[in-house]
Design a protein around this motif. Sequence first.
Motif, PDB file in Angstrom:
ATOM      1  N   THR A  99       5.028  19.588 -16.923  1.00 25.89           N
ATOM      2  CA  THR A  99       5.582  20.742 -17.723  1.00 25.89           C
ATOM      3  C   THR A  99       4.954  21.906 -16.487  1.00 25.89           C
ATOM      4  N   SER A 100       3.786  21.214 -16.435  1.00 26.99           N
ATOM      5  CA  SER A 100       2.480  22.512 -15.431  1.00 26.99           C
ATOM      6  C   SER A 100       2.798  22.559 -13.964  1.00 26.99           C
ATOM      7  N   SER A 101       2.295  21.073 -13.442  1.00 27.99           N
ATOM      8  CA  SER A 101       1.969  20.823 -12.229  1.00 27.99           C
ATOM      9  C   SER A 101       3.553  20.788 -11.104  1.00 27.99           C
ATOM     10  N   LYS A 102       4.314  20.510 -11.979  1.00 27.75           N
ATOM     11  CA  LYS A 102       5.539  19.690 -11.440  1.00 27.75           C
ATOM     12  C   LYS A 102       5.301  19.564  -9.873  1.00 27.75           C
ATOM     13  N   SER A 103       4.468  18.094 -10.105  1.00 25.86           N
ATOM     14  CA  SER A 103       4.560  17.419  -8.860  1.00 25.86           C
ATOM     15  C   SER A 103       5.744  16.520  -8.853  1.00 25.86           C
ATOM     16  N   TYR A 104       5.954  16.327  -7.178  1.00 28.46           N
ATOM     17  CA  TYR A 104       6.611  15.396  -6.858  1.00 28.46           C
ATOM     18  C   TYR A 104       6.299  14.891  -5.443  1.00 28.46           C
ATOM     19  N   LEU A 105       6.886  13.672  -4.577  1.00 30.49           N
ATOM     20  CA  LEU A 105       6.569  12.731  -3.888  1.00 30.49           C
ATOM     21  C   LEU A 105       7.733  13.405  -3.089  1.00 30.49           C
ATOM     22  N   LYS A 106       7.051  13.443  -1.657  1.00 29.12           N
ATOM     23  CA  LYS A 106       8.605  13.575  -1.196  1.00 29.12           C
ATOM     24  C   LYS A 106       8.559  11.854  -0.005  1.00 29.12           C
ATOM     25  N   LEU A 107       9.766  11.775  -0.559  1.00 31.24           N
ATOM     26  CA  LEU A 107       9.942   9.995   0.103  1.00 31.24           C
ATOM     27  C   LEU A 107      10.394  10.514   1.520  1.00 31.24           C
ATOM     28  N   ASP A 108       9.473   9.612   2.547  1.00 27.59           N
ATOM     29  CA  ASP A 108       9.777   9.218   4.087  1.00 27.59           C
ATOM     30  C   ASP A 108       9.176   8.076   4.587  1.00 27.59           C
ATOM     31  N   VAL A 109       8.977   8.015   5.987  1.00 30.87           N
ATOM     32  CA  VAL A 109       8.287   7.196   6.479  1.00 30.87           C
ATOM     33  C   VAL A 109       6.559   6.768   6.063  1.00 30.87           C
ATOM     34  N   THR A 110       6.658   8.363   6.101  1.00 30.17           N
ATOM     35  CA  THR A 110       5.350   8.576   5.936  1.00 30.17           C
ATOM     36  C   THR A 110       5.028   9.604   4.395  1.00 30.17           C
ATOM     37  N   SER A 111       5.298   8.940   2.941  1.00 39.82           N
ATOM     38  CA  SER A 111       4.955   9.655   1.934  1.00 39.82           C
ATOM     39  C   SER A 111       3.977  10.357   1.521  1.00 39.82           C
ATOM     40  N   SER A 112       3.990  11.760   0.816  1.00 37.59           N
ATOM     41  CA  SER A 112       3.426  12.813   1.007  1.00 37.59           C
ATOM     42  C   SER A 112       3.494  13.299  -0.757  1.00 37.59           C
ATOM     43  N   ALA A 113       1.818  13.694  -1.692  1.00 41.48           N
ATOM     44  CA  ALA A 113       2.881  13.967  -3.015  1.00 41.48           C
ATOM     45  C   ALA A 113       2.698  15.748  -2.413  1.00 41.48           C
ATOM     46  N   ASP A 114       3.256  16.510  -3.017  1.00 47.20           N
ATOM     47  CA  ASP A 114       3.533  17.881  -3.418  1.00 47.20           C
ATOM     48  C   ASP A 114       3.921  18.355  -4.730  1.00 47.20           C
ATOM     49  N   VAL A 115       3.833  19.641  -5.306  1.00 50.40           N
ATOM     50  CA  VAL A 115       3.870  20.366  -5.466  1.00 50.40           C
ATOM     51  C   VAL A 115       5.332  21.765  -6.455  1.00 50.40           C
ATOM     52  N   LYS A 116       5.429  22.045  -6.832  1.00 50.20           N
ATOM     53  CA  LYS A 116       6.670  22.878  -7.432  1.00 50.20           C
ATOM     54  C   LYS A 116       7.240  22.816  -5.728  1.00 50.20           C
ATOM     55  N   ILE A 117       8.883  21.890  -6.293  1.00 43.71           N
ATOM     56  CA  ILE A 117       9.428  22.525  -5.095  1.00 43.71           C
ATOM     57  C   ILE A 117      10.099  23.160  -4.499  1.00 43.71           C
ATOM     58  N   ARG A 118      10.323  24.570  -3.966  1.00 44.86           N
ATOM     59  CA  ARG A 118      11.148  25.189  -3.406  1.00 44.86           C
ATOM     60  C   ARG A 118      10.931  26.601  -4.938  1.00 44.86           C
ATOM     61  N   ASN A 165       0.932  -1.401   0.264  1.00 44.44           N
ATOM     62  CA  ASN A 165       0.275  -0.221  -0.080  1.00 44.44           C
ATOM     63  C   ASN A 165       1.067   1.343  -0.212  1.00 44.44           C
ATOM     64  N   LEU A 166       1.043   1.439  -1.009  1.00 48.97           N
ATOM     65  CA  LEU A 166       1.833   2.836  -1.637  1.00 48.97           C
ATOM     66  C   LEU A 166       0.785   4.108  -1.548  1.00 48.97           C
ATOM     67  N   ALA A 167       1.688   5.065  -0.554  1.00 51.65           N
ATOM     68  CA  ALA A 167       1.430   6.564  -1.809  1.00 51.65           C
ATOM     69  C   ALA A 167       0.982   6.443  -2.870  1.00 51.65           C
ATOM     70  N   THR A 168       0.074   7.343  -3.783  1.00 53.76           N
ATOM     71  CA  THR A 168       0.656   7.419  -4.619  1.00 53.76           C
ATOM     72  C   THR A 168       1.599   8.833  -5.947  1.00 53.76           C
ATOM     73  N   TRP A 169       2.215   7.722  -6.548  1.00 51.09           N
ATOM     74  CA  TRP A 169       2.931   9.330  -6.574  1.00 51.09           C
ATOM     75  C   TRP A 169       3.154  10.162  -8.427  1.00 51.09           C
ATOM     76  N   PRO A 170       2.610  11.457  -8.121  1.00 51.23           N
ATOM     77  CA  PRO A 170       1.835  11.878  -9.098  1.00 51.23           C
ATOM     78  C   PRO A 170       3.037  12.565 -10.159  1.00 51.23           C
ATOM     79  N   ARG A 171       2.285  11.866 -11.461  1.00 47.82           N
ATOM     80  CA  ARG A 171       3.052  12.147 -12.399  1.00 47.82           C
ATOM     81  C   ARG A 171       3.896  13.712 -12.566  1.00 47.82           C
ATOM     82  N   TYR A 172       4.833  13.812 -13.067  1.00 46.84           N
ATOM     83  CA  TYR A 172       5.429  15.051 -13.351  1.00 46.84           C
ATOM     84  C   TYR A 172       4.738  16.051 -14.365  1.00 46.84           C
TER      85      TYR A 172
END
Length: 587
Positions: A524-543, A515-522
Amino acid sequence: MERRTGKSSGVGKLVALAALLGLSGGVVVPTTRGDVSGLEFPTSSIWGAVFDRIHTFKGIPYAAPPVGNLRWRPPQDPAGWTGVRDATEYGNRCPQIVDAKAPLGSPLYEILTYRSNSSSEDCLFLNVYTPNVSSSADLPVMLWIHGAAMVIGSADTYPAEVPTSLHNVVMVTINYRLGNLGFLPTLDAETDGNVGLLDMVKALQWVQDNIRNFGGDPDRVTIFGQSGGAWAVSLLVMSPETRGLYRRAISQSGVAGLTTTRRGDITRTETLAARVNCTTASFDRMMSCLRSKPAQDLLFLEIIPIVGGRFLPDDLWDLMYKKRVNEVDYLLGTTDDEYGMLLSVIPGFGEDGLNRTVFEAILPAQLQFDADQFPKGNVSAIVQPVIDQYMDPDNDDPIYTRDQFIQLMTDCRYTALTVFMAQAVAAHNTRVYQYEFQRRTSVFSERPSYTKAAHGDDLFYTFGIPLMRDVTGASWKYSFTQEERDLSLDMMAYWVNFATNGDPNDFTEAARMRNLATWPRYMTSSKSYLKLDVTSSADVKIRESNMKFWNEEVPRLMGKEITTGGGEKSTWSILLVTFSAVLHLLQ
């Protein structure tokens, strides 16, 4: 919860052949150069293995020894052999300036300790790890390119047995020429000088020709690497000479924003020749002299790819900016503290922070590497803008200064380049996935309190080191937490899913379900990424502000023309220029 779906592999006729030949423990597999016999690796020392044993084949030559007149030449085909070649020991590692070492009892031992017996220029060997040697298995293939800045390192230091024991995947690890032996500019017509990269191409050609006999699918090859190996992966993705040899790529902590040499510029070669008392008056005599020198006399800690030739036809920044990269699926990312440990060697940098005056004094030298990536680069043009981007002029707190310096260096050397490459590849509408690894690993308790996930920490999880048991199989080999063991299982699942299907979330053909956290596709517009940790989560536009600074403002300050769309002028810009030209003609 997990559901295992893997099957213990059978080896059919090859097992019978091994028995007939009296080979202990291994099966015989044919290659284009001759048959090889490996070993069975029992997996009782690996927690959660889905196979009771896998097959390992070590020290297989994929190219001829690059010695004598073949030094700095493209890799040639290896000689064939009769009978069955013993593939139970690692081949020589390539010559390098220092040997990696790590204390026994530390997890670092698993990725830093050489298991090969010797070093030699006769080092172009690869190793294969597979759960199934049936030629009809059609398992995805992951070819590992080792790191350490492409100046040190070896294929044998990474325990590829672990992920192979846990997944339906064939792992391949390779040696390649390092440092000056792999990246020396020459005037030879058949090479741009990037012979270390040509070694990787030769290994990929070997995979295309042979991997089906080891259970692999040559149409599903993923190249992956970390640090210098990640640089190498990105260079292969930038090269038109590698198309068709792999389908997917993974870069862990590194995309090649590197100082380069233009094809035809042999200044570095002449400098090396002068160091070892070789003439520079004649190119042919100089190269003949250099080829006569012991390998150890030629090794220095520098790696500078050659651009402007067939292999890398343009400057690296331009190749990325103009989207002149291969259309492959790409998974790439960084740790959130790449430079936390790398900066610790600076005097005055530590638990008490960093003095603001010291920071400003040492910054130009740190940024020189970044300026050198651009032909017109001048470090003085970016020092103050960098300070303005990262530092509050009214905050002289040493802790703040230290932490901002770490973030600055992490962004400029790793994260921004990763985003830049993600944008370039995603522009081709291929599948791209970005991550930031954020786990401060518990077993490294001696690390400074201010470090988070340092450079290289992700390797332990990628290769399943938290899942190793001791020799008895009854206790853990290392004291990772259970959360960290789960994170290792998660990361290996993401990686193998991506290699299998081009999507880290897709468990089709998987040996186990998680059972994995859903990793969104990157995109060019959304710039989604996954924060990999013991509890992973998705975010957008890193820094995002920092990324725009390094990928747009800094290149502009270094003399690059930044246009809308990255390398192609916008339609509006073209119309405006055309309209202006027409008006000029009518005057």
